[in-house]
Write a protein that holds these residues in place. Structure first.
Motif, PDB file in Angstrom:
ATOM      1  N   GLU A 175      -1.668  37.740   1.674  1.00  0.00           N
ATOM      2  CA  GLU A 175      -0.517  38.575   1.344  1.00  0.00           C
ATOM      3  C   GLU A 175       0.832  37.953   1.662  1.00  0.00           C
ATOM      4  N   LYS A 176       0.881  36.926   2.508  1.00  0.00           N
ATOM      5  CA  LYS A 176       2.161  36.327   2.875  1.00  0.00           C
ATOM      6  C   LYS A 176       2.402  34.981   2.206  1.00  0.00           C
ATOM      7  N   ALA A 177       1.659  34.631   1.197  1.00  0.00           N
ATOM      8  CA  ALA A 177       1.752  33.302   0.586  1.00  0.00           C
ATOM      9  C   ALA A 177       3.160  32.993   0.095  1.00  0.00           C
ATOM     10  N   THR A 178       3.833  33.959  -0.501  1.00  0.00           N
ATOM     11  CA  THR A 178       5.182  33.727  -1.022  1.00  0.00           C
ATOM     12  C   THR A 178       6.125  33.297   0.097  1.00  0.00           C
ATOM     13  N   ASN A 179       6.024  33.954   1.249  1.00  0.00           N
ATOM     14  CA  ASN A 179       6.889  33.603   2.383  1.00  0.00           C
ATOM     15  C   ASN A 179       6.576  32.204   2.907  1.00  0.00           C
ATOM     16  N   LEU A 180       5.304  31.883   3.028  1.00  0.00           N
ATOM     17  CA  LEU A 180       4.932  30.554   3.519  1.00  0.00           C
ATOM     18  C   LEU A 180       5.429  29.476   2.567  1.00  0.00           C
ATOM     19  N   ILE A 181       5.202  29.643   1.286  1.00  0.00           N
ATOM     20  CA  ILE A 181       5.610  28.638   0.308  1.00  0.00           C
ATOM     21  C   ILE A 181       7.127  28.454   0.324  1.00  0.00           C
ATOM     22  N   LYS A 182       7.858  29.546   0.464  1.00  0.00           N
ATOM     23  CA  LYS A 182       9.332  29.448   0.549  1.00  0.00           C
ATOM     24  C   LYS A 182       9.737  28.653   1.788  1.00  0.00           C
ATOM     25  N   SER A 183       9.059  28.895   2.921  1.00  0.00           N
ATOM     26  CA  SER A 183       9.405  28.174   4.150  1.00  0.00           C
ATOM     27  C   SER A 183       9.066  26.680   4.050  1.00  0.00           C
ATOM     28  N   LEU A 184       8.200  26.316   3.105  1.00  0.00           N
ATOM     29  CA  LEU A 184       7.792  24.919   2.927  1.00  0.00           C
ATOM     30  C   LEU A 184       8.543  24.215   1.799  1.00  0.00           C
ATOM     31  N   GLU A 185       9.536  24.882   1.252  1.00  0.00           N
ATOM     32  CA  GLU A 185      10.259  24.381   0.081  1.00  0.00           C
ATOM     33  C   GLU A 185      10.750  22.939   0.242  1.00  0.00           C
ATOM     34  N   ASN A 186      11.288  22.595   1.403  1.00  0.00           N
ATOM     35  CA  ASN A 186      11.787  21.238   1.651  1.00  0.00           C
ATOM     36  C   ASN A 186      10.985  20.526   2.731  1.00  0.00           C
ATOM     37  N   SER A 199      -2.084  21.245   9.384  1.00  0.00           N
ATOM     38  CA  SER A 199      -2.258  21.198   7.932  1.00  0.00           C
ATOM     39  C   SER A 199      -1.066  20.522   7.283  1.00  0.00           C
ATOM     40  N   PHE A 200      -1.325  19.909   6.150  1.00  0.00           N
ATOM     41  CA  PHE A 200      -0.272  19.446   5.261  1.00  0.00           C
ATOM     42  C   PHE A 200      -0.572  20.069   3.906  1.00  0.00           C
ATOM     43  N   PRO A 201       0.051  21.229   3.597  1.00  0.00           N
ATOM     44  CA  PRO A 201      -0.238  21.919   2.335  1.00  0.00           C
ATOM     45  C   PRO A 201       0.177  21.093   1.124  1.00  0.00           C
ATOM     46  N   LEU A 202      -0.695  21.048   0.131  1.00  0.00           N
ATOM     47  CA  LEU A 202      -0.434  20.303  -1.095  1.00  0.00           C
ATOM     48  C   LEU A 202      -0.194  21.213  -2.297  1.00  0.00           C
ATOM     49  N   MET A 203      -1.094  22.185  -2.503  1.00  0.00           N
ATOM     50  CA  MET A 203      -0.984  23.035  -3.691  1.00  0.00           C
ATOM     51  C   MET A 203      -1.398  24.464  -3.382  1.00  0.00           C
ATOM     52  N   TYR A 204      -0.827  25.375  -4.154  1.00  0.00           N
ATOM     53  CA  TYR A 204      -1.212  26.779  -4.113  1.00  0.00           C
ATOM     54  C   TYR A 204      -1.206  27.292  -5.546  1.00  0.00           C
ATOM     55  N   LYS A 205      -2.312  27.835  -5.985  1.00  0.00           N
ATOM     56  CA  LYS A 205      -2.472  28.339  -7.361  1.00  0.00           C
ATOM     57  C   LYS A 205      -1.998  27.319  -8.396  1.00  0.00           C
ATOM     58  N   ASN A 206      -2.543  26.105  -8.279  1.00  0.00           N
ATOM     59  CA  ASN A 206      -2.292  25.005  -9.214  1.00  0.00           C
ATOM     60  C   ASN A 206      -0.882  24.437  -9.184  1.00  0.00           C
ATOM     61  N   CYS A 207      -0.036  24.872  -8.277  1.00  0.00           N
ATOM     62  CA  CYS A 207       1.343  24.381  -8.197  1.00  0.00           C
ATOM     63  C   CYS A 207       1.564  23.615  -6.897  1.00  0.00           C
ATOM     64  N   PRO A 208       2.216  22.447  -6.984  1.00  0.00           N
ATOM     65  CA  PRO A 208       2.527  21.702  -5.770  1.00  0.00           C
ATOM     66  C   PRO A 208       3.420  22.521  -4.840  1.00  0.00           C
ATOM     67  N   ILE A 209       3.243  22.325  -3.548  1.00  0.00           N
ATOM     68  CA  ILE A 209       4.033  23.027  -2.538  1.00  0.00           C
ATOM     69  C   ILE A 209       5.085  22.071  -1.986  1.00  0.00           C
ATOM     70  N   GLY A 210       6.314  22.552  -1.904  1.00  0.00           N
ATOM     71  CA  GLY A 210       7.398  21.781  -1.295  1.00  0.00           C
ATOM     72  C   GLY A 210       7.547  20.402  -1.896  1.00  0.00           C
ATOM     73  N   LEU A 211       7.607  19.399  -1.036  1.00  0.00           N
ATOM     74  CA  LEU A 211       7.802  18.016  -1.461  1.00  0.00           C
ATOM     75  C   LEU A 211       6.489  17.247  -1.636  1.00  0.00           C
ATOM     76  N   SER A 212       5.380  17.976  -1.672  1.00  0.00           N
ATOM     77  CA  SER A 212       4.076  17.306  -1.727  1.00  0.00           C
ATOM     78  C   SER A 212       3.928  16.385  -2.932  1.00  0.00           C
ATOM     79  N   GLU A 213       4.512  16.750  -4.049  1.00  0.00           N
ATOM     80  CA  GLU A 213       4.374  15.910  -5.243  1.00  0.00           C
ATOM     81  C   GLU A 213       5.137  14.599  -5.097  1.00  0.00           C
TER      82      GLU A 213
END
Length: 191
Positions: free
Chosen positions: A46-57, A73-87
């Motif tokens: 339920e908090k994925a949007t907040n986490l992804i926003k906090s990982l933006e940069n 952890s080093f998050p790479l993708m969520y729902k087929n989309c890269p997270i933050g600067l992972s790409e």
């Protein structure tokens, strides 16, 4: 009941084993002093949007929710989309992952030597139209344990070999070695 699956059972995921060296070579540098984000147990729910926003940069590892700050952890993708600067940081890994098209969550995880993750379950398995995949990239003497019908079943990781499992079942992990254990984890949707 089968508890541990391989690429033979999910051949679409073979691209990960085929590109093991490429993925391993893109593991981001781990600098403990740079870690300033901690995820909670339910951040991928339920908090994925907040986490992804906090990982933006974000360009660093983050604290995971268990193991007394010995699991990261080093998050790479969520729902087929890269997270933050992972790409930017892991371009080839992200390209490989994008080609799959069925990623729920994905990233690298690091577990310190002589550490373990306690017994737990995740919302990844047939009830959620998904499965979990772990592929050992660094470390040795590392295992994944599933607890079923009051019995512990142990899988010993091998470099570049994926193990696929239903993480709705009780499971734990251990790094019994003397160096950091890093795996690629992929929670993927079934077709």
């Amino acid at each position: 009941m089968k508890l541990f699956y391989t690429i033979d059972d999910y051949p679409k995921m073979k691209i990960l084993e085929d590109n093991y060296e490429i993925i391993k070579n893109e593991i981001p540098e781990f600098i403990f002093e740079n870690i300033n984000i901690k995820r909670t147990r339910d951040d991928w729910d339920e908090k994925a949007t907040n986490l992804i926003k906090s990982l933006e940069n974000n360009k660093d590892w983050i604290f995971s929710w268990q193991a007394e700050d010995r699991w990261f952890s080093f998050p790479l993708m969520y729902k087929n989309c890269p997270i933050g600067l992972s790409e930017q940081i892991c371009p080839n890994t992200i390209k490989i992952l994008k080609s799959l098209g069925n990623i729920k969550t994905c990233g690298f995880t690091l577990l310190y030597p002589k550490s373990s993750l306690g017994i737990h379950t995740d919302d990844v398995g047939p009830s959620f139209n998904s499965m979990a995949l772990n592929m050992l990239l660094t470390g040795f003497n590392s295992d994944l344990n599933i607890y079923y019908n009051n019995t512990e079943y142990k899988h010993i990781h091998e470099y570049g070999k994926a193990v696929i499992f239903n993480s709705e079942l009780l499971h734990s992990a251990s790094n019994n070695g003397i160096i950091n254990r890093i795996i690629l984890y992929v929670d993927f949707e079934l077709f």
